[in-house]
Design a protein around this motif. Structure first.
Motif, PDB file in Angstrom:
ATOM      1  N   ASN A  26      43.455 -14.702 122.666  1.00 48.16           N
ATOM      2  CA  ASN A  26      43.975 -15.810 123.479  1.00 48.16           C
ATOM      3  C   ASN A  26      43.775 -17.141 122.761  1.00 48.16           C
ATOM      4  OD1 ASN A  26      42.928 -14.353 126.672  1.00 48.16           O
ATOM      5  ND2 ASN A  26      44.732 -13.971 125.424  1.00 48.16           N
ATOM      6  N   GLU A  27      42.626 -17.320 122.130  1.00 51.78           N
ATOM      7  CA  GLU A  27      42.362 -18.558 121.397  1.00 51.78           C
ATOM      8  C   GLU A  27      43.310 -18.740 120.219  1.00 51.78           C
ATOM      9  OE1 GLU A  27      38.318 -18.260 120.238  1.00 51.78           O
ATOM     10  OE2 GLU A  27      37.510 -18.475 122.278  1.00 51.78           O
ATOM     11  N   LEU A  28      43.799 -17.615 119.678  1.00 54.67           N
ATOM     12  CA  LEU A  28      44.729 -17.665 118.544  1.00 54.67           C
ATOM     13  C   LEU A  28      46.188 -17.760 118.983  1.00 54.67           C
ATOM     14  CD1 LEU A  28      43.030 -14.918 116.323  1.00 54.67           C
ATOM     15  CD2 LEU A  28      42.992 -17.392 115.934  1.00 54.67           C
ATOM     16  N   GLY A  29      46.422 -17.896 120.300  1.00 55.43           N
ATOM     17  CA  GLY A  29      47.780 -18.031 120.806  1.00 55.43           C
ATOM     18  C   GLY A  29      48.474 -16.725 121.116  1.00 55.43           C
ATOM     19  N   TRP A  30      47.705 -15.653 121.300  1.00 53.95           N
ATOM     20  CA  TRP A  30      48.266 -14.347 121.615  1.00 53.95           C
ATOM     21  C   TRP A  30      47.903 -13.941 123.038  1.00 53.95           C
ATOM     22  CZ3 TRP A  30      50.457 -10.296 118.346  1.00 53.95           C
ATOM     23  CH2 TRP A  30      50.770 -10.741 117.063  1.00 53.95           C
ATOM     24  N   ASN A  31      48.852 -13.309 123.725  1.00 51.40           N
ATOM     25  CA  ASN A  31      48.515 -12.576 124.938  1.00 51.40           C
ATOM     26  C   ASN A  31      47.899 -11.244 124.523  1.00 51.40           C
ATOM     27  OD1 ASN A  31      49.629 -14.524 126.690  1.00 51.40           O
ATOM     28  ND2 ASN A  31      51.677 -13.661 126.421  1.00 51.40           N
ATOM     29  N   ALA A  32      47.008 -10.715 125.346  1.00 52.05           N
ATOM     30  CA  ALA A  32      46.389  -9.423 125.059  1.00 52.05           C
ATOM     31  C   ALA A  32      46.640  -8.482 126.227  1.00 52.05           C
ATOM     32  CB  ALA A  32      44.890  -9.569 124.817  1.00 52.05           C
ATOM     33  N   CYS A  33      46.832  -7.222 125.909  1.00 53.71           N
ATOM     34  CA  CYS A  33      47.106  -6.206 126.925  1.00 53.71           C
ATOM     35  C   CYS A  33      46.265  -4.970 126.620  1.00 53.71           C
ATOM     36  CB  CYS A  33      48.601  -5.868 126.934  1.00 53.71           C
ATOM     37  SG  CYS A  33      49.051  -4.624 128.155  1.00 53.71           S
ATOM     38  N   PHE A  34      45.362  -4.641 127.516  1.00 53.40           N
ATOM     39  CA  PHE A  34      44.505  -3.466 127.362  1.00 53.40           C
ATOM     40  C   PHE A  34      45.149  -2.309 128.123  1.00 53.40           C
ATOM     41  CE2 PHE A  34      40.974  -0.737 128.796  1.00 53.40           C
ATOM     42  CZ  PHE A  34      40.430  -0.399 127.565  1.00 53.40           C
TER      43      PHE A  34
ATOM     44  N   MET B 292      52.986 -21.553 107.937  1.00 49.35           N
ATOM     45  CA  MET B 292      53.017 -20.661 109.093  1.00 49.35           C
ATOM     46  C   MET B 292      52.611 -21.400 110.357  1.00 49.35           C
ATOM     47  SD  MET B 292      51.659 -17.049 107.520  1.00 49.35           S
ATOM     48  CE  MET B 292      50.314 -17.755 106.576  1.00 49.35           C
ATOM     49  N   ALA B 293      53.401 -21.244 111.413  1.00 50.05           N
ATOM     50  CA  ALA B 293      53.202 -22.006 112.639  1.00 50.05           C
ATOM     51  C   ALA B 293      51.827 -21.772 113.257  1.00 50.05           C
ATOM     52  CB  ALA B 293      54.306 -21.649 113.642  1.00 50.05           C
ATOM     53  N   GLU B 294      51.261 -20.552 113.087  1.00 47.00           N
ATOM     54  CA  GLU B 294      49.982 -20.248 113.729  1.00 47.00           C
ATOM     55  C   GLU B 294      48.823 -21.019 113.124  1.00 47.00           C
ATOM     56  OE1 GLU B 294      51.091 -16.427 111.343  1.00 47.00           O
ATOM     57  OE2 GLU B 294      52.103 -18.010 112.469  1.00 47.00           O
ATOM     58  N   PHE B 295      49.019 -21.670 111.945  1.00 44.15           N
ATOM     59  CA  PHE B 295      47.941 -22.440 111.331  1.00 44.15           C
ATOM     60  C   PHE B 295      47.807 -23.844 111.933  1.00 44.15           C
ATOM     61  CE2 PHE B 295      48.411 -19.931 107.116  1.00 44.15           C
ATOM     62  CZ  PHE B 295      47.615 -18.927 107.645  1.00 44.15           C
ATOM     63  N   PHE B 296      48.875 -24.369 112.519  1.00 44.18           N
ATOM     64  CA  PHE B 296      48.864 -25.755 112.972  1.00 44.18           C
ATOM     65  C   PHE B 296      47.937 -26.005 114.162  1.00 44.18           C
ATOM     66  CE2 PHE B 296      52.389 -25.820 110.145  1.00 44.18           C
ATOM     67  CZ  PHE B 296      52.494 -27.128 109.706  1.00 44.18           C
ATOM     68  N   PRO B 297      47.747 -25.055 115.097  1.00 50.49           N
ATOM     69  CA  PRO B 297      46.787 -25.307 116.187  1.00 50.49           C
ATOM     70  C   PRO B 297      45.330 -25.341 115.719  1.00 50.49           C
ATOM     71  CG  PRO B 297      48.380 -23.614 116.827  1.00 50.49           C
ATOM     72  CD  PRO B 297      48.537 -23.841 115.352  1.00 50.49           C
ATOM     73  N   LEU B 298      45.014 -24.810 114.512  1.00 49.39           N
ATOM     74  CA  LEU B 298      43.641 -24.820 114.013  1.00 49.39           C
ATOM     75  C   LEU B 298      43.277 -26.249 113.599  1.00 49.39           C
ATOM     76  CD1 LEU B 298      43.802 -21.574 111.833  1.00 49.39           C
ATOM     77  CD2 LEU B 298      43.036 -21.814 114.204  1.00 49.39           C
ATOM     78  N   PRO B 299      42.183 -26.800 114.123  1.00 53.22           N
ATOM     79  CA  PRO B 299      41.901 -28.239 113.949  1.00 53.22           C
ATOM     80  C   PRO B 299      41.895 -28.706 112.506  1.00 53.22           C
ATOM     81  CG  PRO B 299      40.424 -27.262 115.567  1.00 53.22           C
ATOM     82  CD  PRO B 299      41.187 -26.127 114.953  1.00 53.22           C
ATOM     83  N   VAL B 300      41.058 -28.120 111.655  1.00 52.20           N
ATOM     84  CA  VAL B 300      40.911 -28.617 110.285  1.00 52.20           C
ATOM     85  C   VAL B 300      42.144 -28.313 109.455  1.00 52.20           C
ATOM     86  CG1 VAL B 300      39.552 -28.475 108.174  1.00 52.20           C
ATOM     87  CG2 VAL B 300      38.407 -28.413 110.399  1.00 52.20           C
ATOM     88  N   LEU B 301      42.573 -27.025 109.458  1.00 51.42           N
ATOM     89  CA  LEU B 301      43.717 -26.630 108.649  1.00 51.42           C
ATOM     90  C   LEU B 301      44.982 -27.333 109.117  1.00 51.42           C
ATOM     91  CD1 LEU B 301      44.657 -24.909 106.328  1.00 51.42           C
ATOM     92  CD2 LEU B 301      44.956 -22.987 107.900  1.00 51.42           C
TER      93      LEU B 301
ATOM     94  N   PHE C 289      45.203 -30.294 110.523  1.00 54.00           N
ATOM     95  CA  PHE C 289      45.136 -31.685 110.076  1.00 54.00           C
ATOM     96  C   PHE C 289      45.521 -31.806 108.599  1.00 54.00           C
ATOM     97  CE2 PHE C 289      42.579 -34.910 107.884  1.00 54.00           C
ATOM     98  CZ  PHE C 289      43.034 -36.068 108.512  1.00 54.00           C
ATOM     99  N   LEU C 290      44.985 -30.898 107.767  1.00 58.05           N
ATOM    100  CA  LEU C 290      45.282 -30.949 106.341  1.00 58.05           C
ATOM    101  C   LEU C 290      46.755 -30.682 106.065  1.00 58.05           C
ATOM    102  CD1 LEU C 290      42.157 -29.087 104.921  1.00 58.05           C
ATOM    103  CD2 LEU C 290      42.622 -31.539 104.851  1.00 58.05           C
ATOM    104  N   LEU C 291      47.345 -29.737 106.792  1.00 56.37           N
ATOM    105  CA  LEU C 291      48.761 -29.429 106.583  1.00 56.37           C
ATOM    106  C   LEU C 291      49.640 -30.622 106.953  1.00 56.37           C
ATOM    107  CD1 LEU C 291      48.869 -25.766 107.941  1.00 56.37           C
ATOM    108  CD2 LEU C 291      49.249 -26.486 105.595  1.00 56.37           C
ATOM    109  N   ARG C 292      49.326 -31.277 108.060  1.00 56.39           N
ATOM    110  CA  ARG C 292      50.115 -32.464 108.433  1.00 56.39           C
ATOM    111  C   ARG C 292      49.917 -33.598 107.436  1.00 56.39           C
ATOM    112  NH1 ARG C 292      48.001 -30.563 113.349  1.00 56.39           N
ATOM    113  NH2 ARG C 292      49.623 -29.675 114.707  1.00 56.39           N
ATOM    114  N   ALA C 293      48.735 -33.652 106.819  1.00 58.69           N
ATOM    115  CA  ALA C 293      48.456 -34.703 105.845  1.00 58.69           C
ATOM    116  C   ALA C 293      49.341 -34.592 104.611  1.00 58.69           C
ATOM    117  CB  ALA C 293      46.984 -34.669 105.433  1.00 58.69           C
ATOM    118  N   VAL C 294      49.807 -33.379 104.300  1.00 55.60           N
ATOM    119  CA  VAL C 294      50.698 -33.195 103.144  1.00 55.60           C
ATOM    120  C   VAL C 294      52.153 -33.000 103.587  1.00 55.60           C
ATOM    121  CG1 VAL C 294      48.905 -32.284 101.633  1.00 55.60           C
ATOM    122  CG2 VAL C 294      50.178 -30.700 103.087  1.00 55.60           C
TER     123      VAL C 294
END
Length: 548
Positions: free
Chosen positions: A351-359, A53-62, A64-69
């Motif tokens: 926002n940190e997870l790559g989402w816009n938010a609308c209240f 899932m594309a949303e996992f790649f911006p997470l530093p540790v996960l 890195f591990l995904l690219r490693a495999v």
């Protein structure tokens, strides 16, 4: 990776020799934890290129591990040409491409193992590349969410089964061939799951559990702690005080002599409408031309009320770095919500997870409160016509907002609704389908109970009976205003109901009932009443587990 999972687990494998075949093939597995790609890769003697899932790649540790495999990103809700092209090229080079056709972490009735529908994609890739699909079932990897599973000398058992390759049907039309492959793949998942259970005599605790439940469990196989006994008492006390305040405010709004006659006329007109008619978006107007770089937009509401302040809709934007093409979460607040500060804080998390938010300022709340009234006071009173029109107003305005965002390039949405906002969010799912997730926290789904039995509507009931407005008259509007009497247009797998275990307003029993009716949806239980902040924290944690 082999050393890591060899140290932490005992892996039992059935049919591993089926992976030692010439040429490329698709490896399709069920998905119950974030560890699945690494565990399966550790037992297959050939290298696997995972579609993750594309949303996992911006997470530093996960990431890195995904690219490693050698994993590569895939958007699970959209056909990305670059991803498809990469997968086909690797398959034609004779490599193994792994993917999870469930589209995310799944357990229980939401999983393919329990008969949930298969997502399209795997069969199409296999057909284009001309390669077979090898089914794979993994059980037990969700135990690794528990910290105790990683302690020295504690090796968690994990079971994996590989099935026979499922080849394409070249003699059939493309649609027929895809249908045959998907049917065979679904059957293979069920058979492999059954084989694992019977071969290794798996207990109920060995079978897939939600990651949140594994993390909260103090020990494998032990019951979940029930918490401090005073929590129920304090939750009940808070709910009672808030309901008393609601009844006090409702006492300011009495019905007049013609209320029943007006209600009969209104219901008679509404009976001619479907939800799509009732919540239809006008062709003209809306916030389309007003969405720019401003943090706040306002526009004329399509529903005109006798309160000018309520006739101006408003939404506050909290953009992320990705811009308008990023998915947008629509935050729908509770009735008489005390403050929007907490929602702003959670908007920053999105926002940190790559989402816009609308209240969204819902009818009769915040900037839309008429002078002389409290926040949300006019949204729910004995005037049921105004209540229904407020719900209608809220749903249509959110639909206008979604249409405007689509024109700016946003095609994916999420809903985070609480109580009254959850009610509007549930109604929204009846007429919109473009949602990655719909999280409904203590939503009002049983309108009949809310009006005629709820502790916060005692004065309302007295006024309705005085005006001779009986339950049967009100029930004639439920096909438009009660989620319990309808079905969602969007995929039920994307809906998360959240119930407070001590809630007497949005009762757990009602949420259990609608969760069963809305097939594929999930129910999360939280130890609080209707009012509290614990629910939002646990909901966000569950959404992250689901991959948003």
């Amino acid at each position: 990776m082999k050393l890591l999972f060899g140290y932490s687990s005992r892996i039992h494998v059935i049919g591993w020799e089926k992976t030692n075949r010439d040429g490329g093939f698709l490896l399709a597995g069920n998905h119950i934890s974030h560890f699945d790609p690494f565990i399966i890769s550790s037992v297959v003697r050939r290298k696997i290129d995972w579609m993750a899932m594309a949303e996992f790649f911006p997470l530093p540790v996960l990431g890195f591990l995904l690219r490693a495999v050698d994993a590569f990103p895939a958007d699970r809700d959209r056909a990305d040409r670059k991803t498809i092209r990469t997968a086909i090229e690797r398959l034609k080079q004779g490599r193994i491409v792994g993917l999870f056709p469930e589209g995310g972490i799944r357990d229980g009735t939401r999983s393919l193992l329990e008969g949930a529908p298969l997502r399209a994609g795997a069969s199409t890739l296999a057909h284009i590349a001309g390669v077979p699909i090898l089914p794979c079932v993994i059980v037990g990897s969700d135990r690794l969410y528990s910290k105790k599973s990683w302690l020295p000398l504690r090796r968690t058992p994990i079971w994996i089964a590989f099935g026979d390759p499922i080849s394409d049907f070249p003699g059939l039309a493309k649609s027929d061939a895809r249908e045959c492959v998907e049917r065979d793949l679904t059957t293979a998942f069920k058979n492999l799951y059954s084989e694992l259970r019977q071969t290794f005599r798996l207990s109920p605790d060995d079978l897939p559990h939600p990651p949140r439940e594994r993390m909260a469990s103090p020990a494998q196989g032990s019951p979940r702690p029930r918490g401090h006994p005073l929590r129920r008492v304090s939750a009940t006390a808070i709910d009672s005080l808030m309901c008393a305040a609601m009844n006090l405010l409702q006492s300011r709004h009495r019905l007049h002599a013609r209320s029943r006659e007006e209600m009969e006329c209104y219901v008679a007109e509404c009976e001619k409408l479907t939800p799509h008619d009732f919540y239809a978006v006008p062709h003209n107007g809306g916030p389309t031309s007003r969405i720019g770089d401003a943090a706040t937009i306002t526009w004329r509401s399509p529903i005109n009320t006798k309160f000018p302040a309520n006739n101006i809709a408003r939404a506050d934007f909290f953009p992320c770095a990705r811009g308008w093409s990023a998915p947008t979460v629509l935050m729908l607040h509770a009735l008489m919500s005390a403050s929007y500060i907490g929602y702003r804080r959670w908007a920053a998390h999105f926002n940190e997870l790559g989402w816009n938010a609308c209240f969204v300022h819902l009818p009769y709340h915040y900037s839309r409160v008429p002078r002389g009234y409290w926040n949300g006071e006019l949204a729910i009173t004995a005037d049921l016509i105004r209540n229904a029109e407020g719900l209608r107003q809220g749903v249509i305005e959110v639909r206008q907002l979604m249409a405007a965002l689509r024109e700016r390039g946003c095609n994916d949405f999420g809903v985070l609704g609480t109580s009254y906002g959850g009610w509007i969010g549930a109604l929204l799912t009846m007429v919109e389908r473009d949602f990655r997730f719909v999280a409904l926290m203590a939503p009002i789904v049983n309108v009949e109970h809310a009006i005629w039995e709820g502790p916060g509507t005692r004065f309302m009931r007295r006024e309705l009976r005085r005006a001779r407005i009986e339950p049967s008259l009100v029930a004639r509007h439920f096909h438009l205003s009660s989620p319990m009497h309808n079905q969602p247009l969007c995929d039920g797998n994307r809906i998360l109901f959240v119930a407070g275990e001590f809630d007497s307003i949005a009762r757990t029993a009602d949420l259990e009932a609608i969760q069963q009716e809305w097939r594929g949806s999930e129910l999360l239980r939280v130890r609080q009443g209707h009012f509290g902040y614990r629910m939002l924290r646990e909901t966000m944690a569950r959404l992250k587990e689901r991959g948003l």
